[in-house]
Write a protein that holds these residues in place. Structure first.
Motif, PDB file in Angstrom:
ATOM      1  N   MET A 132       1.001  -1.128  -0.034  1.00  0.00           N
ATOM      2  CA  MET A 132       0.042   0.114  -0.067  1.00  0.00           C
ATOM      3  C   MET A 132       0.881   1.067   0.003  1.00  0.00           C
ATOM      4  SD  MET A 132      -3.183   1.116   0.043  1.00  0.00           S
ATOM      5  CE  MET A 132      -4.053  -0.506   0.573  1.00  0.00           C
ATOM      6  N   LEU A 133       0.911   1.849  -1.062  1.00  0.00           N
ATOM      7  CA  LEU A 133       2.019   3.140  -1.226  1.00  0.00           C
ATOM      8  C   LEU A 133       1.126   4.435  -1.364  1.00  0.00           C
ATOM      9  CD1 LEU A 133       4.581   4.389  -1.650  1.00  0.00           C
ATOM     10  CD2 LEU A 133       4.293   3.835  -4.183  1.00  0.00           C
ATOM     11  N   ASN A 134       1.343   5.144  -0.226  1.00  0.00           N
ATOM     12  CA  ASN A 134       0.487   6.429  -0.306  1.00  0.00           C
ATOM     13  C   ASN A 134      -0.821   6.411  -0.437  1.00  0.00           C
ATOM     14  OD1 ASN A 134       2.970   7.767   0.092  1.00  0.00           O
ATOM     15  ND2 ASN A 134       3.133   8.327  -1.868  1.00  0.00           N
ATOM     16  N   GLY A 135      -1.356   5.358   0.108  1.00  0.00           N
ATOM     17  CA  GLY A 135      -2.913   5.026   0.239  1.00  0.00           C
ATOM     18  C   GLY A 135      -3.375   4.294  -0.896  1.00  0.00           C
ATOM     19  N   ALA A 136      -2.746   3.813  -1.742  1.00  0.00           N
ATOM     20  CA  ALA A 136      -2.854   3.218  -2.938  1.00  0.00           C
ATOM     21  C   ALA A 136      -2.455   1.896  -3.349  1.00  0.00           C
ATOM     22  CB  ALA A 136      -2.860   3.982  -4.246  1.00  0.00           C
ATOM     23  N   PRO A 137      -3.280   0.798  -3.461  1.00  0.00           N
ATOM     24  CA  PRO A 137      -2.574  -0.655  -3.405  1.00  0.00           C
ATOM     25  C   PRO A 137      -1.695  -0.690  -4.715  1.00  0.00           C
ATOM     26  CG  PRO A 137      -4.883  -0.626  -4.148  1.00  0.00           C
ATOM     27  CD  PRO A 137      -4.562   0.670  -3.466  1.00  0.00           C
ATOM     28  N   GLN A 138      -0.553  -1.239  -4.601  1.00  0.00           N
ATOM     29  CA  GLN A 138       0.303  -1.428  -5.895  1.00  0.00           C
ATOM     30  C   GLN A 138       0.942  -2.826  -5.794  1.00  0.00           C
ATOM     31  OE1 GLN A 138       0.864   1.001  -8.125  1.00  0.00           O
ATOM     32  NE2 GLN A 138       0.205   3.049  -6.800  1.00  0.00           N
ATOM     33  N   THR A 139       0.978  -3.476  -7.047  1.00  0.00           N
ATOM     34  CA  THR A 139       1.618  -4.774  -7.433  1.00  0.00           C
ATOM     35  C   THR A 139       2.685  -4.460  -8.492  1.00  0.00           C
ATOM     36  OG1 THR A 139      -0.456  -5.668  -7.008  1.00  0.00           O
ATOM     37  CG2 THR A 139       1.289  -7.071  -8.227  1.00  0.00           C
ATOM     38  N   VAL A 140       3.774  -4.830  -8.049  1.00  0.00           N
ATOM     39  CA  VAL A 140       4.859  -4.485  -8.963  1.00  0.00           C
ATOM     40  C   VAL A 140       5.921  -5.613  -8.921  1.00  0.00           C
ATOM     41  CG1 VAL A 140       6.093  -3.499  -7.140  1.00  0.00           C
ATOM     42  CG2 VAL A 140       6.536  -2.749  -9.386  1.00  0.00           C
ATOM     43  N   GLU A 141       6.677  -5.955 -10.044  1.00  0.00           N
ATOM     44  CA  GLU A 141       7.728  -6.877 -10.143  1.00  0.00           C
ATOM     45  C   GLU A 141       8.939  -5.851  -9.615  1.00  0.00           C
ATOM     46  OE1 GLU A 141       8.304 -10.150 -10.951  1.00  0.00           O
ATOM     47  OE2 GLU A 141       6.149 -10.467 -11.255  1.00  0.00           O
ATOM     48  N   VAL A 142       9.745  -6.638  -9.011  1.00  0.00           N
ATOM     49  CA  VAL A 142      11.051  -5.925  -8.587  1.00  0.00           C
ATOM     50  C   VAL A 142      12.207  -6.960  -8.504  1.00  0.00           C
ATOM     51  CG1 VAL A 142       9.713  -4.329  -6.870  1.00  0.00           C
ATOM     52  CG2 VAL A 142      10.824  -6.476  -5.844  1.00  0.00           C
ATOM     53  N   ASP A 143      13.223  -6.344  -8.902  1.00  0.00           N
ATOM     54  CA  ASP A 143      14.492  -6.981  -8.879  1.00  0.00           C
ATOM     55  C   ASP A 143      14.917  -7.229  -7.367  1.00  0.00           C
ATOM     56  OD1 ASP A 143      17.592  -7.467  -8.456  1.00  0.00           O
ATOM     57  OD2 ASP A 143      17.646  -6.979 -10.442  1.00  0.00           O
ATOM     58  N   GLU A 144      15.340  -8.581  -6.969  1.00  0.00           N
ATOM     59  CA  GLU A 144      15.704  -8.711  -5.324  1.00  0.00           C
ATOM     60  C   GLU A 144      16.756  -7.799  -5.044  1.00  0.00           C
ATOM     61  OE1 GLU A 144      15.758 -12.899  -4.368  1.00  0.00           O
ATOM     62  OE2 GLU A 144      13.695 -13.036  -4.985  1.00  0.00           O
ATOM     63  N   GLU A 145      17.596  -7.121  -5.854  1.00  0.00           N
ATOM     64  CA  GLU A 145      18.706  -6.677  -5.394  1.00  0.00           C
ATOM     65  C   GLU A 145      18.211  -5.139  -5.058  1.00  0.00           C
ATOM     66  OE1 GLU A 145      22.017  -6.691  -7.866  1.00  0.00           O
ATOM     67  OE2 GLU A 145      22.442  -8.887  -7.624  1.00  0.00           O
ATOM     68  N   ILE A 146      17.280  -4.544  -5.484  1.00  0.00           N
ATOM     69  CA  ILE A 146      16.923  -3.044  -5.471  1.00  0.00           C
ATOM     70  C   ILE A 146      16.518  -2.734  -4.002  1.00  0.00           C
ATOM     71  CG2 ILE A 146      16.590  -2.881  -7.710  1.00  0.00           C
ATOM     72  CD1 ILE A 146      13.704  -2.239  -7.152  1.00  0.00           C
ATOM     73  N   SER A 147      16.816  -1.539  -3.636  1.00  0.00           N
ATOM     74  CA  SER A 147      16.209  -1.028  -2.560  1.00  0.00           C
ATOM     75  C   SER A 147      14.928  -0.286  -2.527  1.00  0.00           C
ATOM     76  CB  SER A 147      17.404   0.136  -1.950  1.00  0.00           C
ATOM     77  OG  SER A 147      17.064   1.331  -2.833  1.00  0.00           O
ATOM     78  N   LEU A 148      14.330  -0.139  -1.238  1.00  0.00           N
ATOM     79  CA  LEU A 148      13.019   0.563  -1.330  1.00  0.00           C
ATOM     80  C   LEU A 148      13.302   1.929  -1.921  1.00  0.00           C
ATOM     81  CD1 LEU A 148      10.026   1.078  -0.473  1.00  0.00           C
ATOM     82  CD2 LEU A 148      10.770   1.744   1.744  1.00  0.00           C
ATOM     83  N   LEU A 149      14.279   2.708  -1.655  1.00  0.00           N
ATOM     84  CA  LEU A 149      14.538   3.833  -2.288  1.00  0.00           C
ATOM     85  C   LEU A 149      14.564   3.984  -3.938  1.00  0.00           C
ATOM     86  CD1 LEU A 149      15.254   6.970  -1.958  1.00  0.00           C
ATOM     87  CD2 LEU A 149      17.514   6.434  -1.848  1.00  0.00           C
ATOM     88  N   GLU A 150      15.210   2.896  -4.281  1.00  0.00           N
ATOM     89  CA  GLU A 150      15.185   2.795  -5.678  1.00  0.00           C
ATOM     90  C   GLU A 150      13.899   2.583  -6.523  1.00  0.00           C
ATOM     91  OE1 GLU A 150      18.988   0.683  -7.206  1.00  0.00           O
ATOM     92  OE2 GLU A 150      18.302  -0.214  -5.423  1.00  0.00           O
ATOM     93  N   LEU A 151      13.176   1.802  -5.497  1.00  0.00           N
ATOM     94  CA  LEU A 151      11.498   1.509  -6.107  1.00  0.00           C
ATOM     95  C   LEU A 151      10.947   2.696  -6.021  1.00  0.00           C
ATOM     96  CD1 LEU A 151       9.309  -0.596  -6.613  1.00  0.00           C
ATOM     97  CD2 LEU A 151       8.990  -0.740  -4.375  1.00  0.00           C
ATOM     98  N   LEU A 152      10.782   3.382  -5.109  1.00  0.00           N
ATOM     99  CA  LEU A 152      10.351   4.673  -4.841  1.00  0.00           C
ATOM    100  C   LEU A 152      10.570   5.819  -5.899  1.00  0.00           C
ATOM    101  CD1 LEU A 152      10.238   5.198  -0.963  1.00  0.00           C
ATOM    102  CD2 LEU A 152       8.062   4.200  -2.399  1.00  0.00           C
ATOM    103  N   ARG A 153      11.827   5.904  -6.077  1.00  0.00           N
ATOM    104  CA  ARG A 153      12.240   7.045  -7.059  1.00  0.00           C
ATOM    105  C   ARG A 153      12.316   6.553  -8.447  1.00  0.00           C
ATOM    106  NH1 ARG A 153      14.954  11.015  -5.064  1.00  0.00           N
ATOM    107  NH2 ARG A 153      16.388  11.315  -7.054  1.00  0.00           N
ATOM    108  N   ASP A 154      12.711   5.258  -8.734  1.00  0.00           N
ATOM    109  CA  ASP A 154      12.835   5.038 -10.263  1.00  0.00           C
ATOM    110  C   ASP A 154      11.630   4.195 -10.803  1.00  0.00           C
ATOM    111  OD1 ASP A 154      15.487   5.530 -10.008  1.00  0.00           O
ATOM    112  OD2 ASP A 154      16.244   3.806  -9.786  1.00  0.00           O
ATOM    113  N   THR A 155      10.758   3.657 -10.071  1.00  0.00           N
ATOM    114  CA  THR A 155       9.699   2.929 -10.432  1.00  0.00           C
ATOM    115  C   THR A 155       8.369   3.966 -10.351  1.00  0.00           C
ATOM    116  OG1 THR A 155      10.360   0.833  -9.936  1.00  0.00           O
ATOM    117  CG2 THR A 155       7.976   1.055 -10.253  1.00  0.00           C
ATOM    118  N   PHE A 156       8.243   4.548  -9.264  1.00  0.00           N
ATOM    119  CA  PHE A 156       7.067   5.493  -9.145  1.00  0.00           C
ATOM    120  C   PHE A 156       7.377   6.945  -9.117  1.00  0.00           C
ATOM    121  CE2 PHE A 156       6.130   1.396  -6.512  1.00  0.00           C
ATOM    122  CZ  PHE A 156       4.928   1.027  -7.105  1.00  0.00           C
TER     123      PHE A 156
END
Length: 866
Positions: free
Chosen positions: A8-32
């Motif tokens: 649940m990201l900023n109040g909205a449900p999200q389903t996403v494929e992530v590389d197991e090596e990436i950080s939450l910061l990379e997910l937030l900045r690069d994906t969203f």
């Protein structure tokens, strides 16, 4: 490998494929595309800039794997309730709790998490949670105030009044303060462009090694790699520099590396991870050689020459009067040797650059402290006319001198030119620590004499600074150390020799204080020793020798005006004499580069069709508040409101080349330029509406060219056009902990009280670190302290009470009488700390940092007892 996660990201449900090596910061900045969480040190998790809230807990997102938030709730500053966003932003604006703004969004995220659980936190509780954060600008004082203010307003109390008048002397809010506080103002690494590539660099692992061969074939085979460039791809002049062109943009085959930050190659790829993987896949055949790691070895006759001119970069010498005779006839003489350390700037925003093709040239987004110097060097490197390179400043997340030299601008520009696409290159924290220049460690041998009542008779000094691998501005740093070797005191007989010496250590260049604070530690300590011999206290010996109008400074310059040193001493006299364990020190710092260099203040005002006015300057905003005081100057001269001047920009659109934003001169020269331009606009406004003036531009310029170089041997030398003066008192408690710092400063004129106070509080914070705990440790040419936390920076809980006393001894040539204060704030600090420690434990200390002291042990977490 990838993994599907749900969150649940900023109040909205999200389903996403992530590389197991990436950080939450990379997910937030690069994906969203969420940019409020900034990348200051990933994956170290130590600076706090990337803080977000996960399941009601504040976490550093760069150290949390993205896969770890599967099934969790993540909240970033973008999605805070709007009322809370407004309150936090307004509180930080009202209390002056932000400067460069890079760390602020993470701190606000932490503050919300605290206040949600504890609506009325104490100072100690705030300091405890701020232990997860570093701020290099503010000294934390106003951050704590801002968080307490937000807590009160959230409980229904009114917000403190904010002065939006824009007039000189008001605490007008910082330019772009709201956007900075909320993380909405984009730094370079927050920016994206269509079809943009990502860059990476390969650094030498060896401080000194012959590069036999660079093999890029395997790296080029990696899917996603678009371009790899090396020295062989250089179109123009490969070595660049601010003063001497001795720093290669790339080290070539057949050449030696000179430090572990030398760049061997640069890569552009479709994403950052691919670019970094490709850079590490480049195979380099090195012949490792013995590095030169100290100045003594470097100066030996048989030492290998690190540069064609040899290992001695520069020698600065000042000689007035007859030192030997004066020492011979002195009632008291003392001789001691002092040593200062390498220090890392630790600006929170690592180096980042974007370059892109534009027409038949390039557009470059830089963090640098001089857009015109960046343009000159990039154009030279690419063999392009300067007018084909457009450089624009993106105000940076701190610099303190560390972004004067180019870092990765030229490499990024070449990648953009070769690939024909936009390229963004951002360094990791470890790469940043390896690459950019540090504060010079300087060894200083002093002999100082005085008469029977404490009047100084002579100063003899020999200084040797470790320049590191490249010149940077090191010759000027050691020149400035020499020129400030007597401190702000009257001395008729002076002989100082100051050397800048190349080694294979990291380069050293500009850092806040620029040699004056190293010299101040030595001369202030010598005054304390002499005072004890004479039988007077530290205040008395300083007041007897304090410079005043008509006296001669170390360089021989006769001071003509705005010398408020004695007023600063008078302001702290009672506090010093009443304290049980107190140290005192004075400081002087030049305003302006001087030494014969013509110095310009240039500005252009551009009236827009919508009735707003843009302010264009050649100087850099880096958290010090320059763009705000330029805005205030325009408001003062025209009577218009700050909202009218809604754009302040530094770029190469207009010919506004003022050189580097350095030497505490941005306010002095930049505001003078805006004054001249704004007066012309004001004259037209007397007869026309602003909208009727749309399309017009107003140019302002001042030139100061009456200084002379040390080498000129002038009868009446004027080496600088202005000086700042200060006295600081450091008071220890009964356990030897720094309890209070009183800082009395002659600032000329207070342009903006909140900004000025923040600058001085931040300077005190940096000065205490310089004195007690900060050190960039280098062994055998290899840096050992490669994390944020290992730099020894003080945390919020370590900051003592800071009492500021602002003296306005106005300078007739300054804007409204103002002088620069960016550096003077930490010049006296180490000397005052050393004096206080001597009062406490009777130990004289001659090397920095004073890690063995009770004050330092408290900061490091040990007992602060005798």
């Amino acid at each position: 490998m990838t993994k599907q996660i749900e969150l649940m990201l900023n109040g909205a449900p999200q389903t996403v494929e992530v590389d197991e090596e990436i950080s939450l910061l990379e997910l937030l900045r690069d994906t969203f595309g969420l940019i409020s969480a900034k990348d200051g040190c990933s994956p170290q998790g130590q600076c706090g800039c990337c803080t977000v809230i996960v399941d009601d807990r504040a976490v550093v997102s760069c150290a949390m794997p993205a896969k770890a938030v599967n099934g969790k709730t993540v909240l970033t500053l973008e999605a805070f309730p709007e009322r809370e966003r407004e309150i936090y932003a307004d509180s930080f604006i009202a209390c002056g709790g932000l400067q460069c703004g890079f760390c602020t969004p993470g701190i606000i995220a932490r503050a919300k998490n605290l206040i949600d659980k504890n609506p009325a936190p104490t100072v100690d509780q705030i300091n405890r949670v701020l232990s997860m954060h570093h701020c290099r600008c503010t000294g934390y004082v106003k951050i704590v105030d801002s968080i307490q203010c937000a807590a009160r307003v959230l409980q229904g109390e009114p917000l403190p009044a904010i002065d939006n008048s824009g007039r000189v002397g008001s605490s007008t809010p910082r330019y772009e303060a709201r956007e900075l506080a909320l993380g909405d103002r984009r730094f370079i690494d927050d920016m994206t462009f269509p079809d943009m590539l990502h860059g990476a660099v390969l650094l030498s692992p060896h401080p000194r090694a012959l590069v036999n061969k660079i093999d890029t074939r395997k790296a080029l085979e990696i899917p996603g790699v678009v371009a790899i460039v090396t020295a062989a791809d250089t179109p123009g002049e490969r070595s660049q520099g601010l003063i001497y062109k001795d720093w290669p943009i790339f080290v070539a085959e057949g050449e030696e590396t000179r430090y572990v930050g030398d760049i061997i190659a640069a890569v552009a790829a479709t994403d950052r991870r691919t670019a970094r993987r490709a850079a590490q896949a480049i195979v380099v055949d090195y012949e490792v050689r013995q590095p030169i790691t100290n100045t003594t070895d470097a100066l030996k006759a048989d030492a290998p020459k690190l540069h064609k001119k040899g290992n001695l970069l520069s020698k600065s010498e000042i000689q007035r009067g007859n030192v030997e005779e004066a020492l011979q006839h002195s009632a008291h003489t003392v001789t001691h040797t002092f040593q200062t350390q390498f220090i890392e700037h630790m600006f929170l925003e690592p180096e980042s650059c974007i370059a892109m093709p534009e027409g038949d040239g390039l557009k470059v987004f830089t963090q640098g402290q001089g857009v015109f110097d960046d343009r000159r060097q990039i154009a030279s490197f690419l063999a392009l006319p300067e007018e084909k390179v457009f450089v624009t400043l993106v105000s940076n997340g701190g610099a303190f001198g560390g972004k004067e030299d180019m870092s990765i601008q030229a490499q990024t520009a070449l990648l953009a030119q070769v690939s024909g696409r936009p390229v963004k290159l951002t360094l990791s924290r470890e790469e940043s620590l390896r690459l950019h220049p540090k504060r010079h460690p300087i060894k200083m041998e002093y002999t100082v004499g005085c008469d029977a009542v404490g009047n100084l008779t002579a100063v003899k000094a020999y200084m040797v600074g470790d320049k590191g691998a490249y010149a940077s501005v090191g010759s000027k740093v050691l020149e400035r150390a020499a020129g400030h070797c007597t401190g702000p005191y009257k001395v008729d007989n002076v002989h100082v020799v100051s050397l800048a010496v190349y080694t294979n250590n990291p380069p050293c260049g500009a850092m806040r204080g620029f040699g004056a604070n190293q010299a101040a530690f030595a001369i202030e300590s010598m005054l304390d020793i002499l005072a004890e011999k004479v039988g007077i206290d530290g205040w008395e010996i300083r007041y007897r020798n304090a410079l005043d109008v008509g006296d001669k400074f170390c360089t021989g310059q006769e001071l003509e005006c705005s010398v408020g040193l004695k007023k600063t001493l008078e302001a702290v006299k009672g506090a010093y004499k009443d304290a049980k364990y107190a140290g005192i020190a004075c400081g002087i710092k030049n305003v302006g580069i001087g030494n014969g260099l013509p110095e310009y203040g240039k500005a252009m005002l551009e009236v827009h069709d919508d009735g707003t006015v843009g302010i264009y300057t050649g100087f850099t905003e880096m958290g010090q508040g320059l763009f705000t005081v330029l805005q205030q100057t325009a408001c003062q001269e025209t009577g218009l409101s700050p909202e009218v001047f809604n754009l302040v920009s530094a770029d190469t659109k207009y010919d506004l080349n003022c050189g580097q934003t350095t030497a505490s001169r941005g306010t002095f020269l930049g505001c003078r330029g805006v004054q001249e331009a704004a007066k012309k606009l004001a004259a037209d406004l007397a007869h026309h509406s602003l909208k009727a003036l749309a399309g017009r531009t107003y140019y302002g310029e001042v030139l100061i060219d009456d200084t002379v170089s040390l080498e000129a041997n002038a009868d009446k030398p004027k080496t600088h056009f202005a000086y700042g003066f200060a006295t600081q008192v450091v008071i220890l408690d009964d356990d030897g902990k720094v309890a209070k710092v009183i800082a009395a400063h002659d600032v000329g004129r207070v342009m903006n009280p909140a900004l000025l106070e923040g600058q001085l509080e931040g300077s005190v914070h940096m000065g205490l670190g310089f004195a007690l705990t900060e050190e960039f440790i280098v062994e055998g040419g290899i840096p050992q302290t490669m994390t944020v936390n290992s730099q020894g920076l003080l945390r919020a809980r370590h900051m003592p009470t800071v009492e500021l006393v602002l003296i306005e001894d106005q300078h007739p040539d300054g804007p409204y009488g103002a002088k620069g204060v960016g550096e003077i704030g930490l010049v006296p600090t180490a000397g005052a700390v050393a004096g206080a420690l001597y009062r406490f434990d009777n130990i004289r200390r001659f090397a920095l940092p004073m890690k063995d002291s009770p004050a330092a042990r408290y900061i490091r977490g040990g007992a602060a007892k005798r």
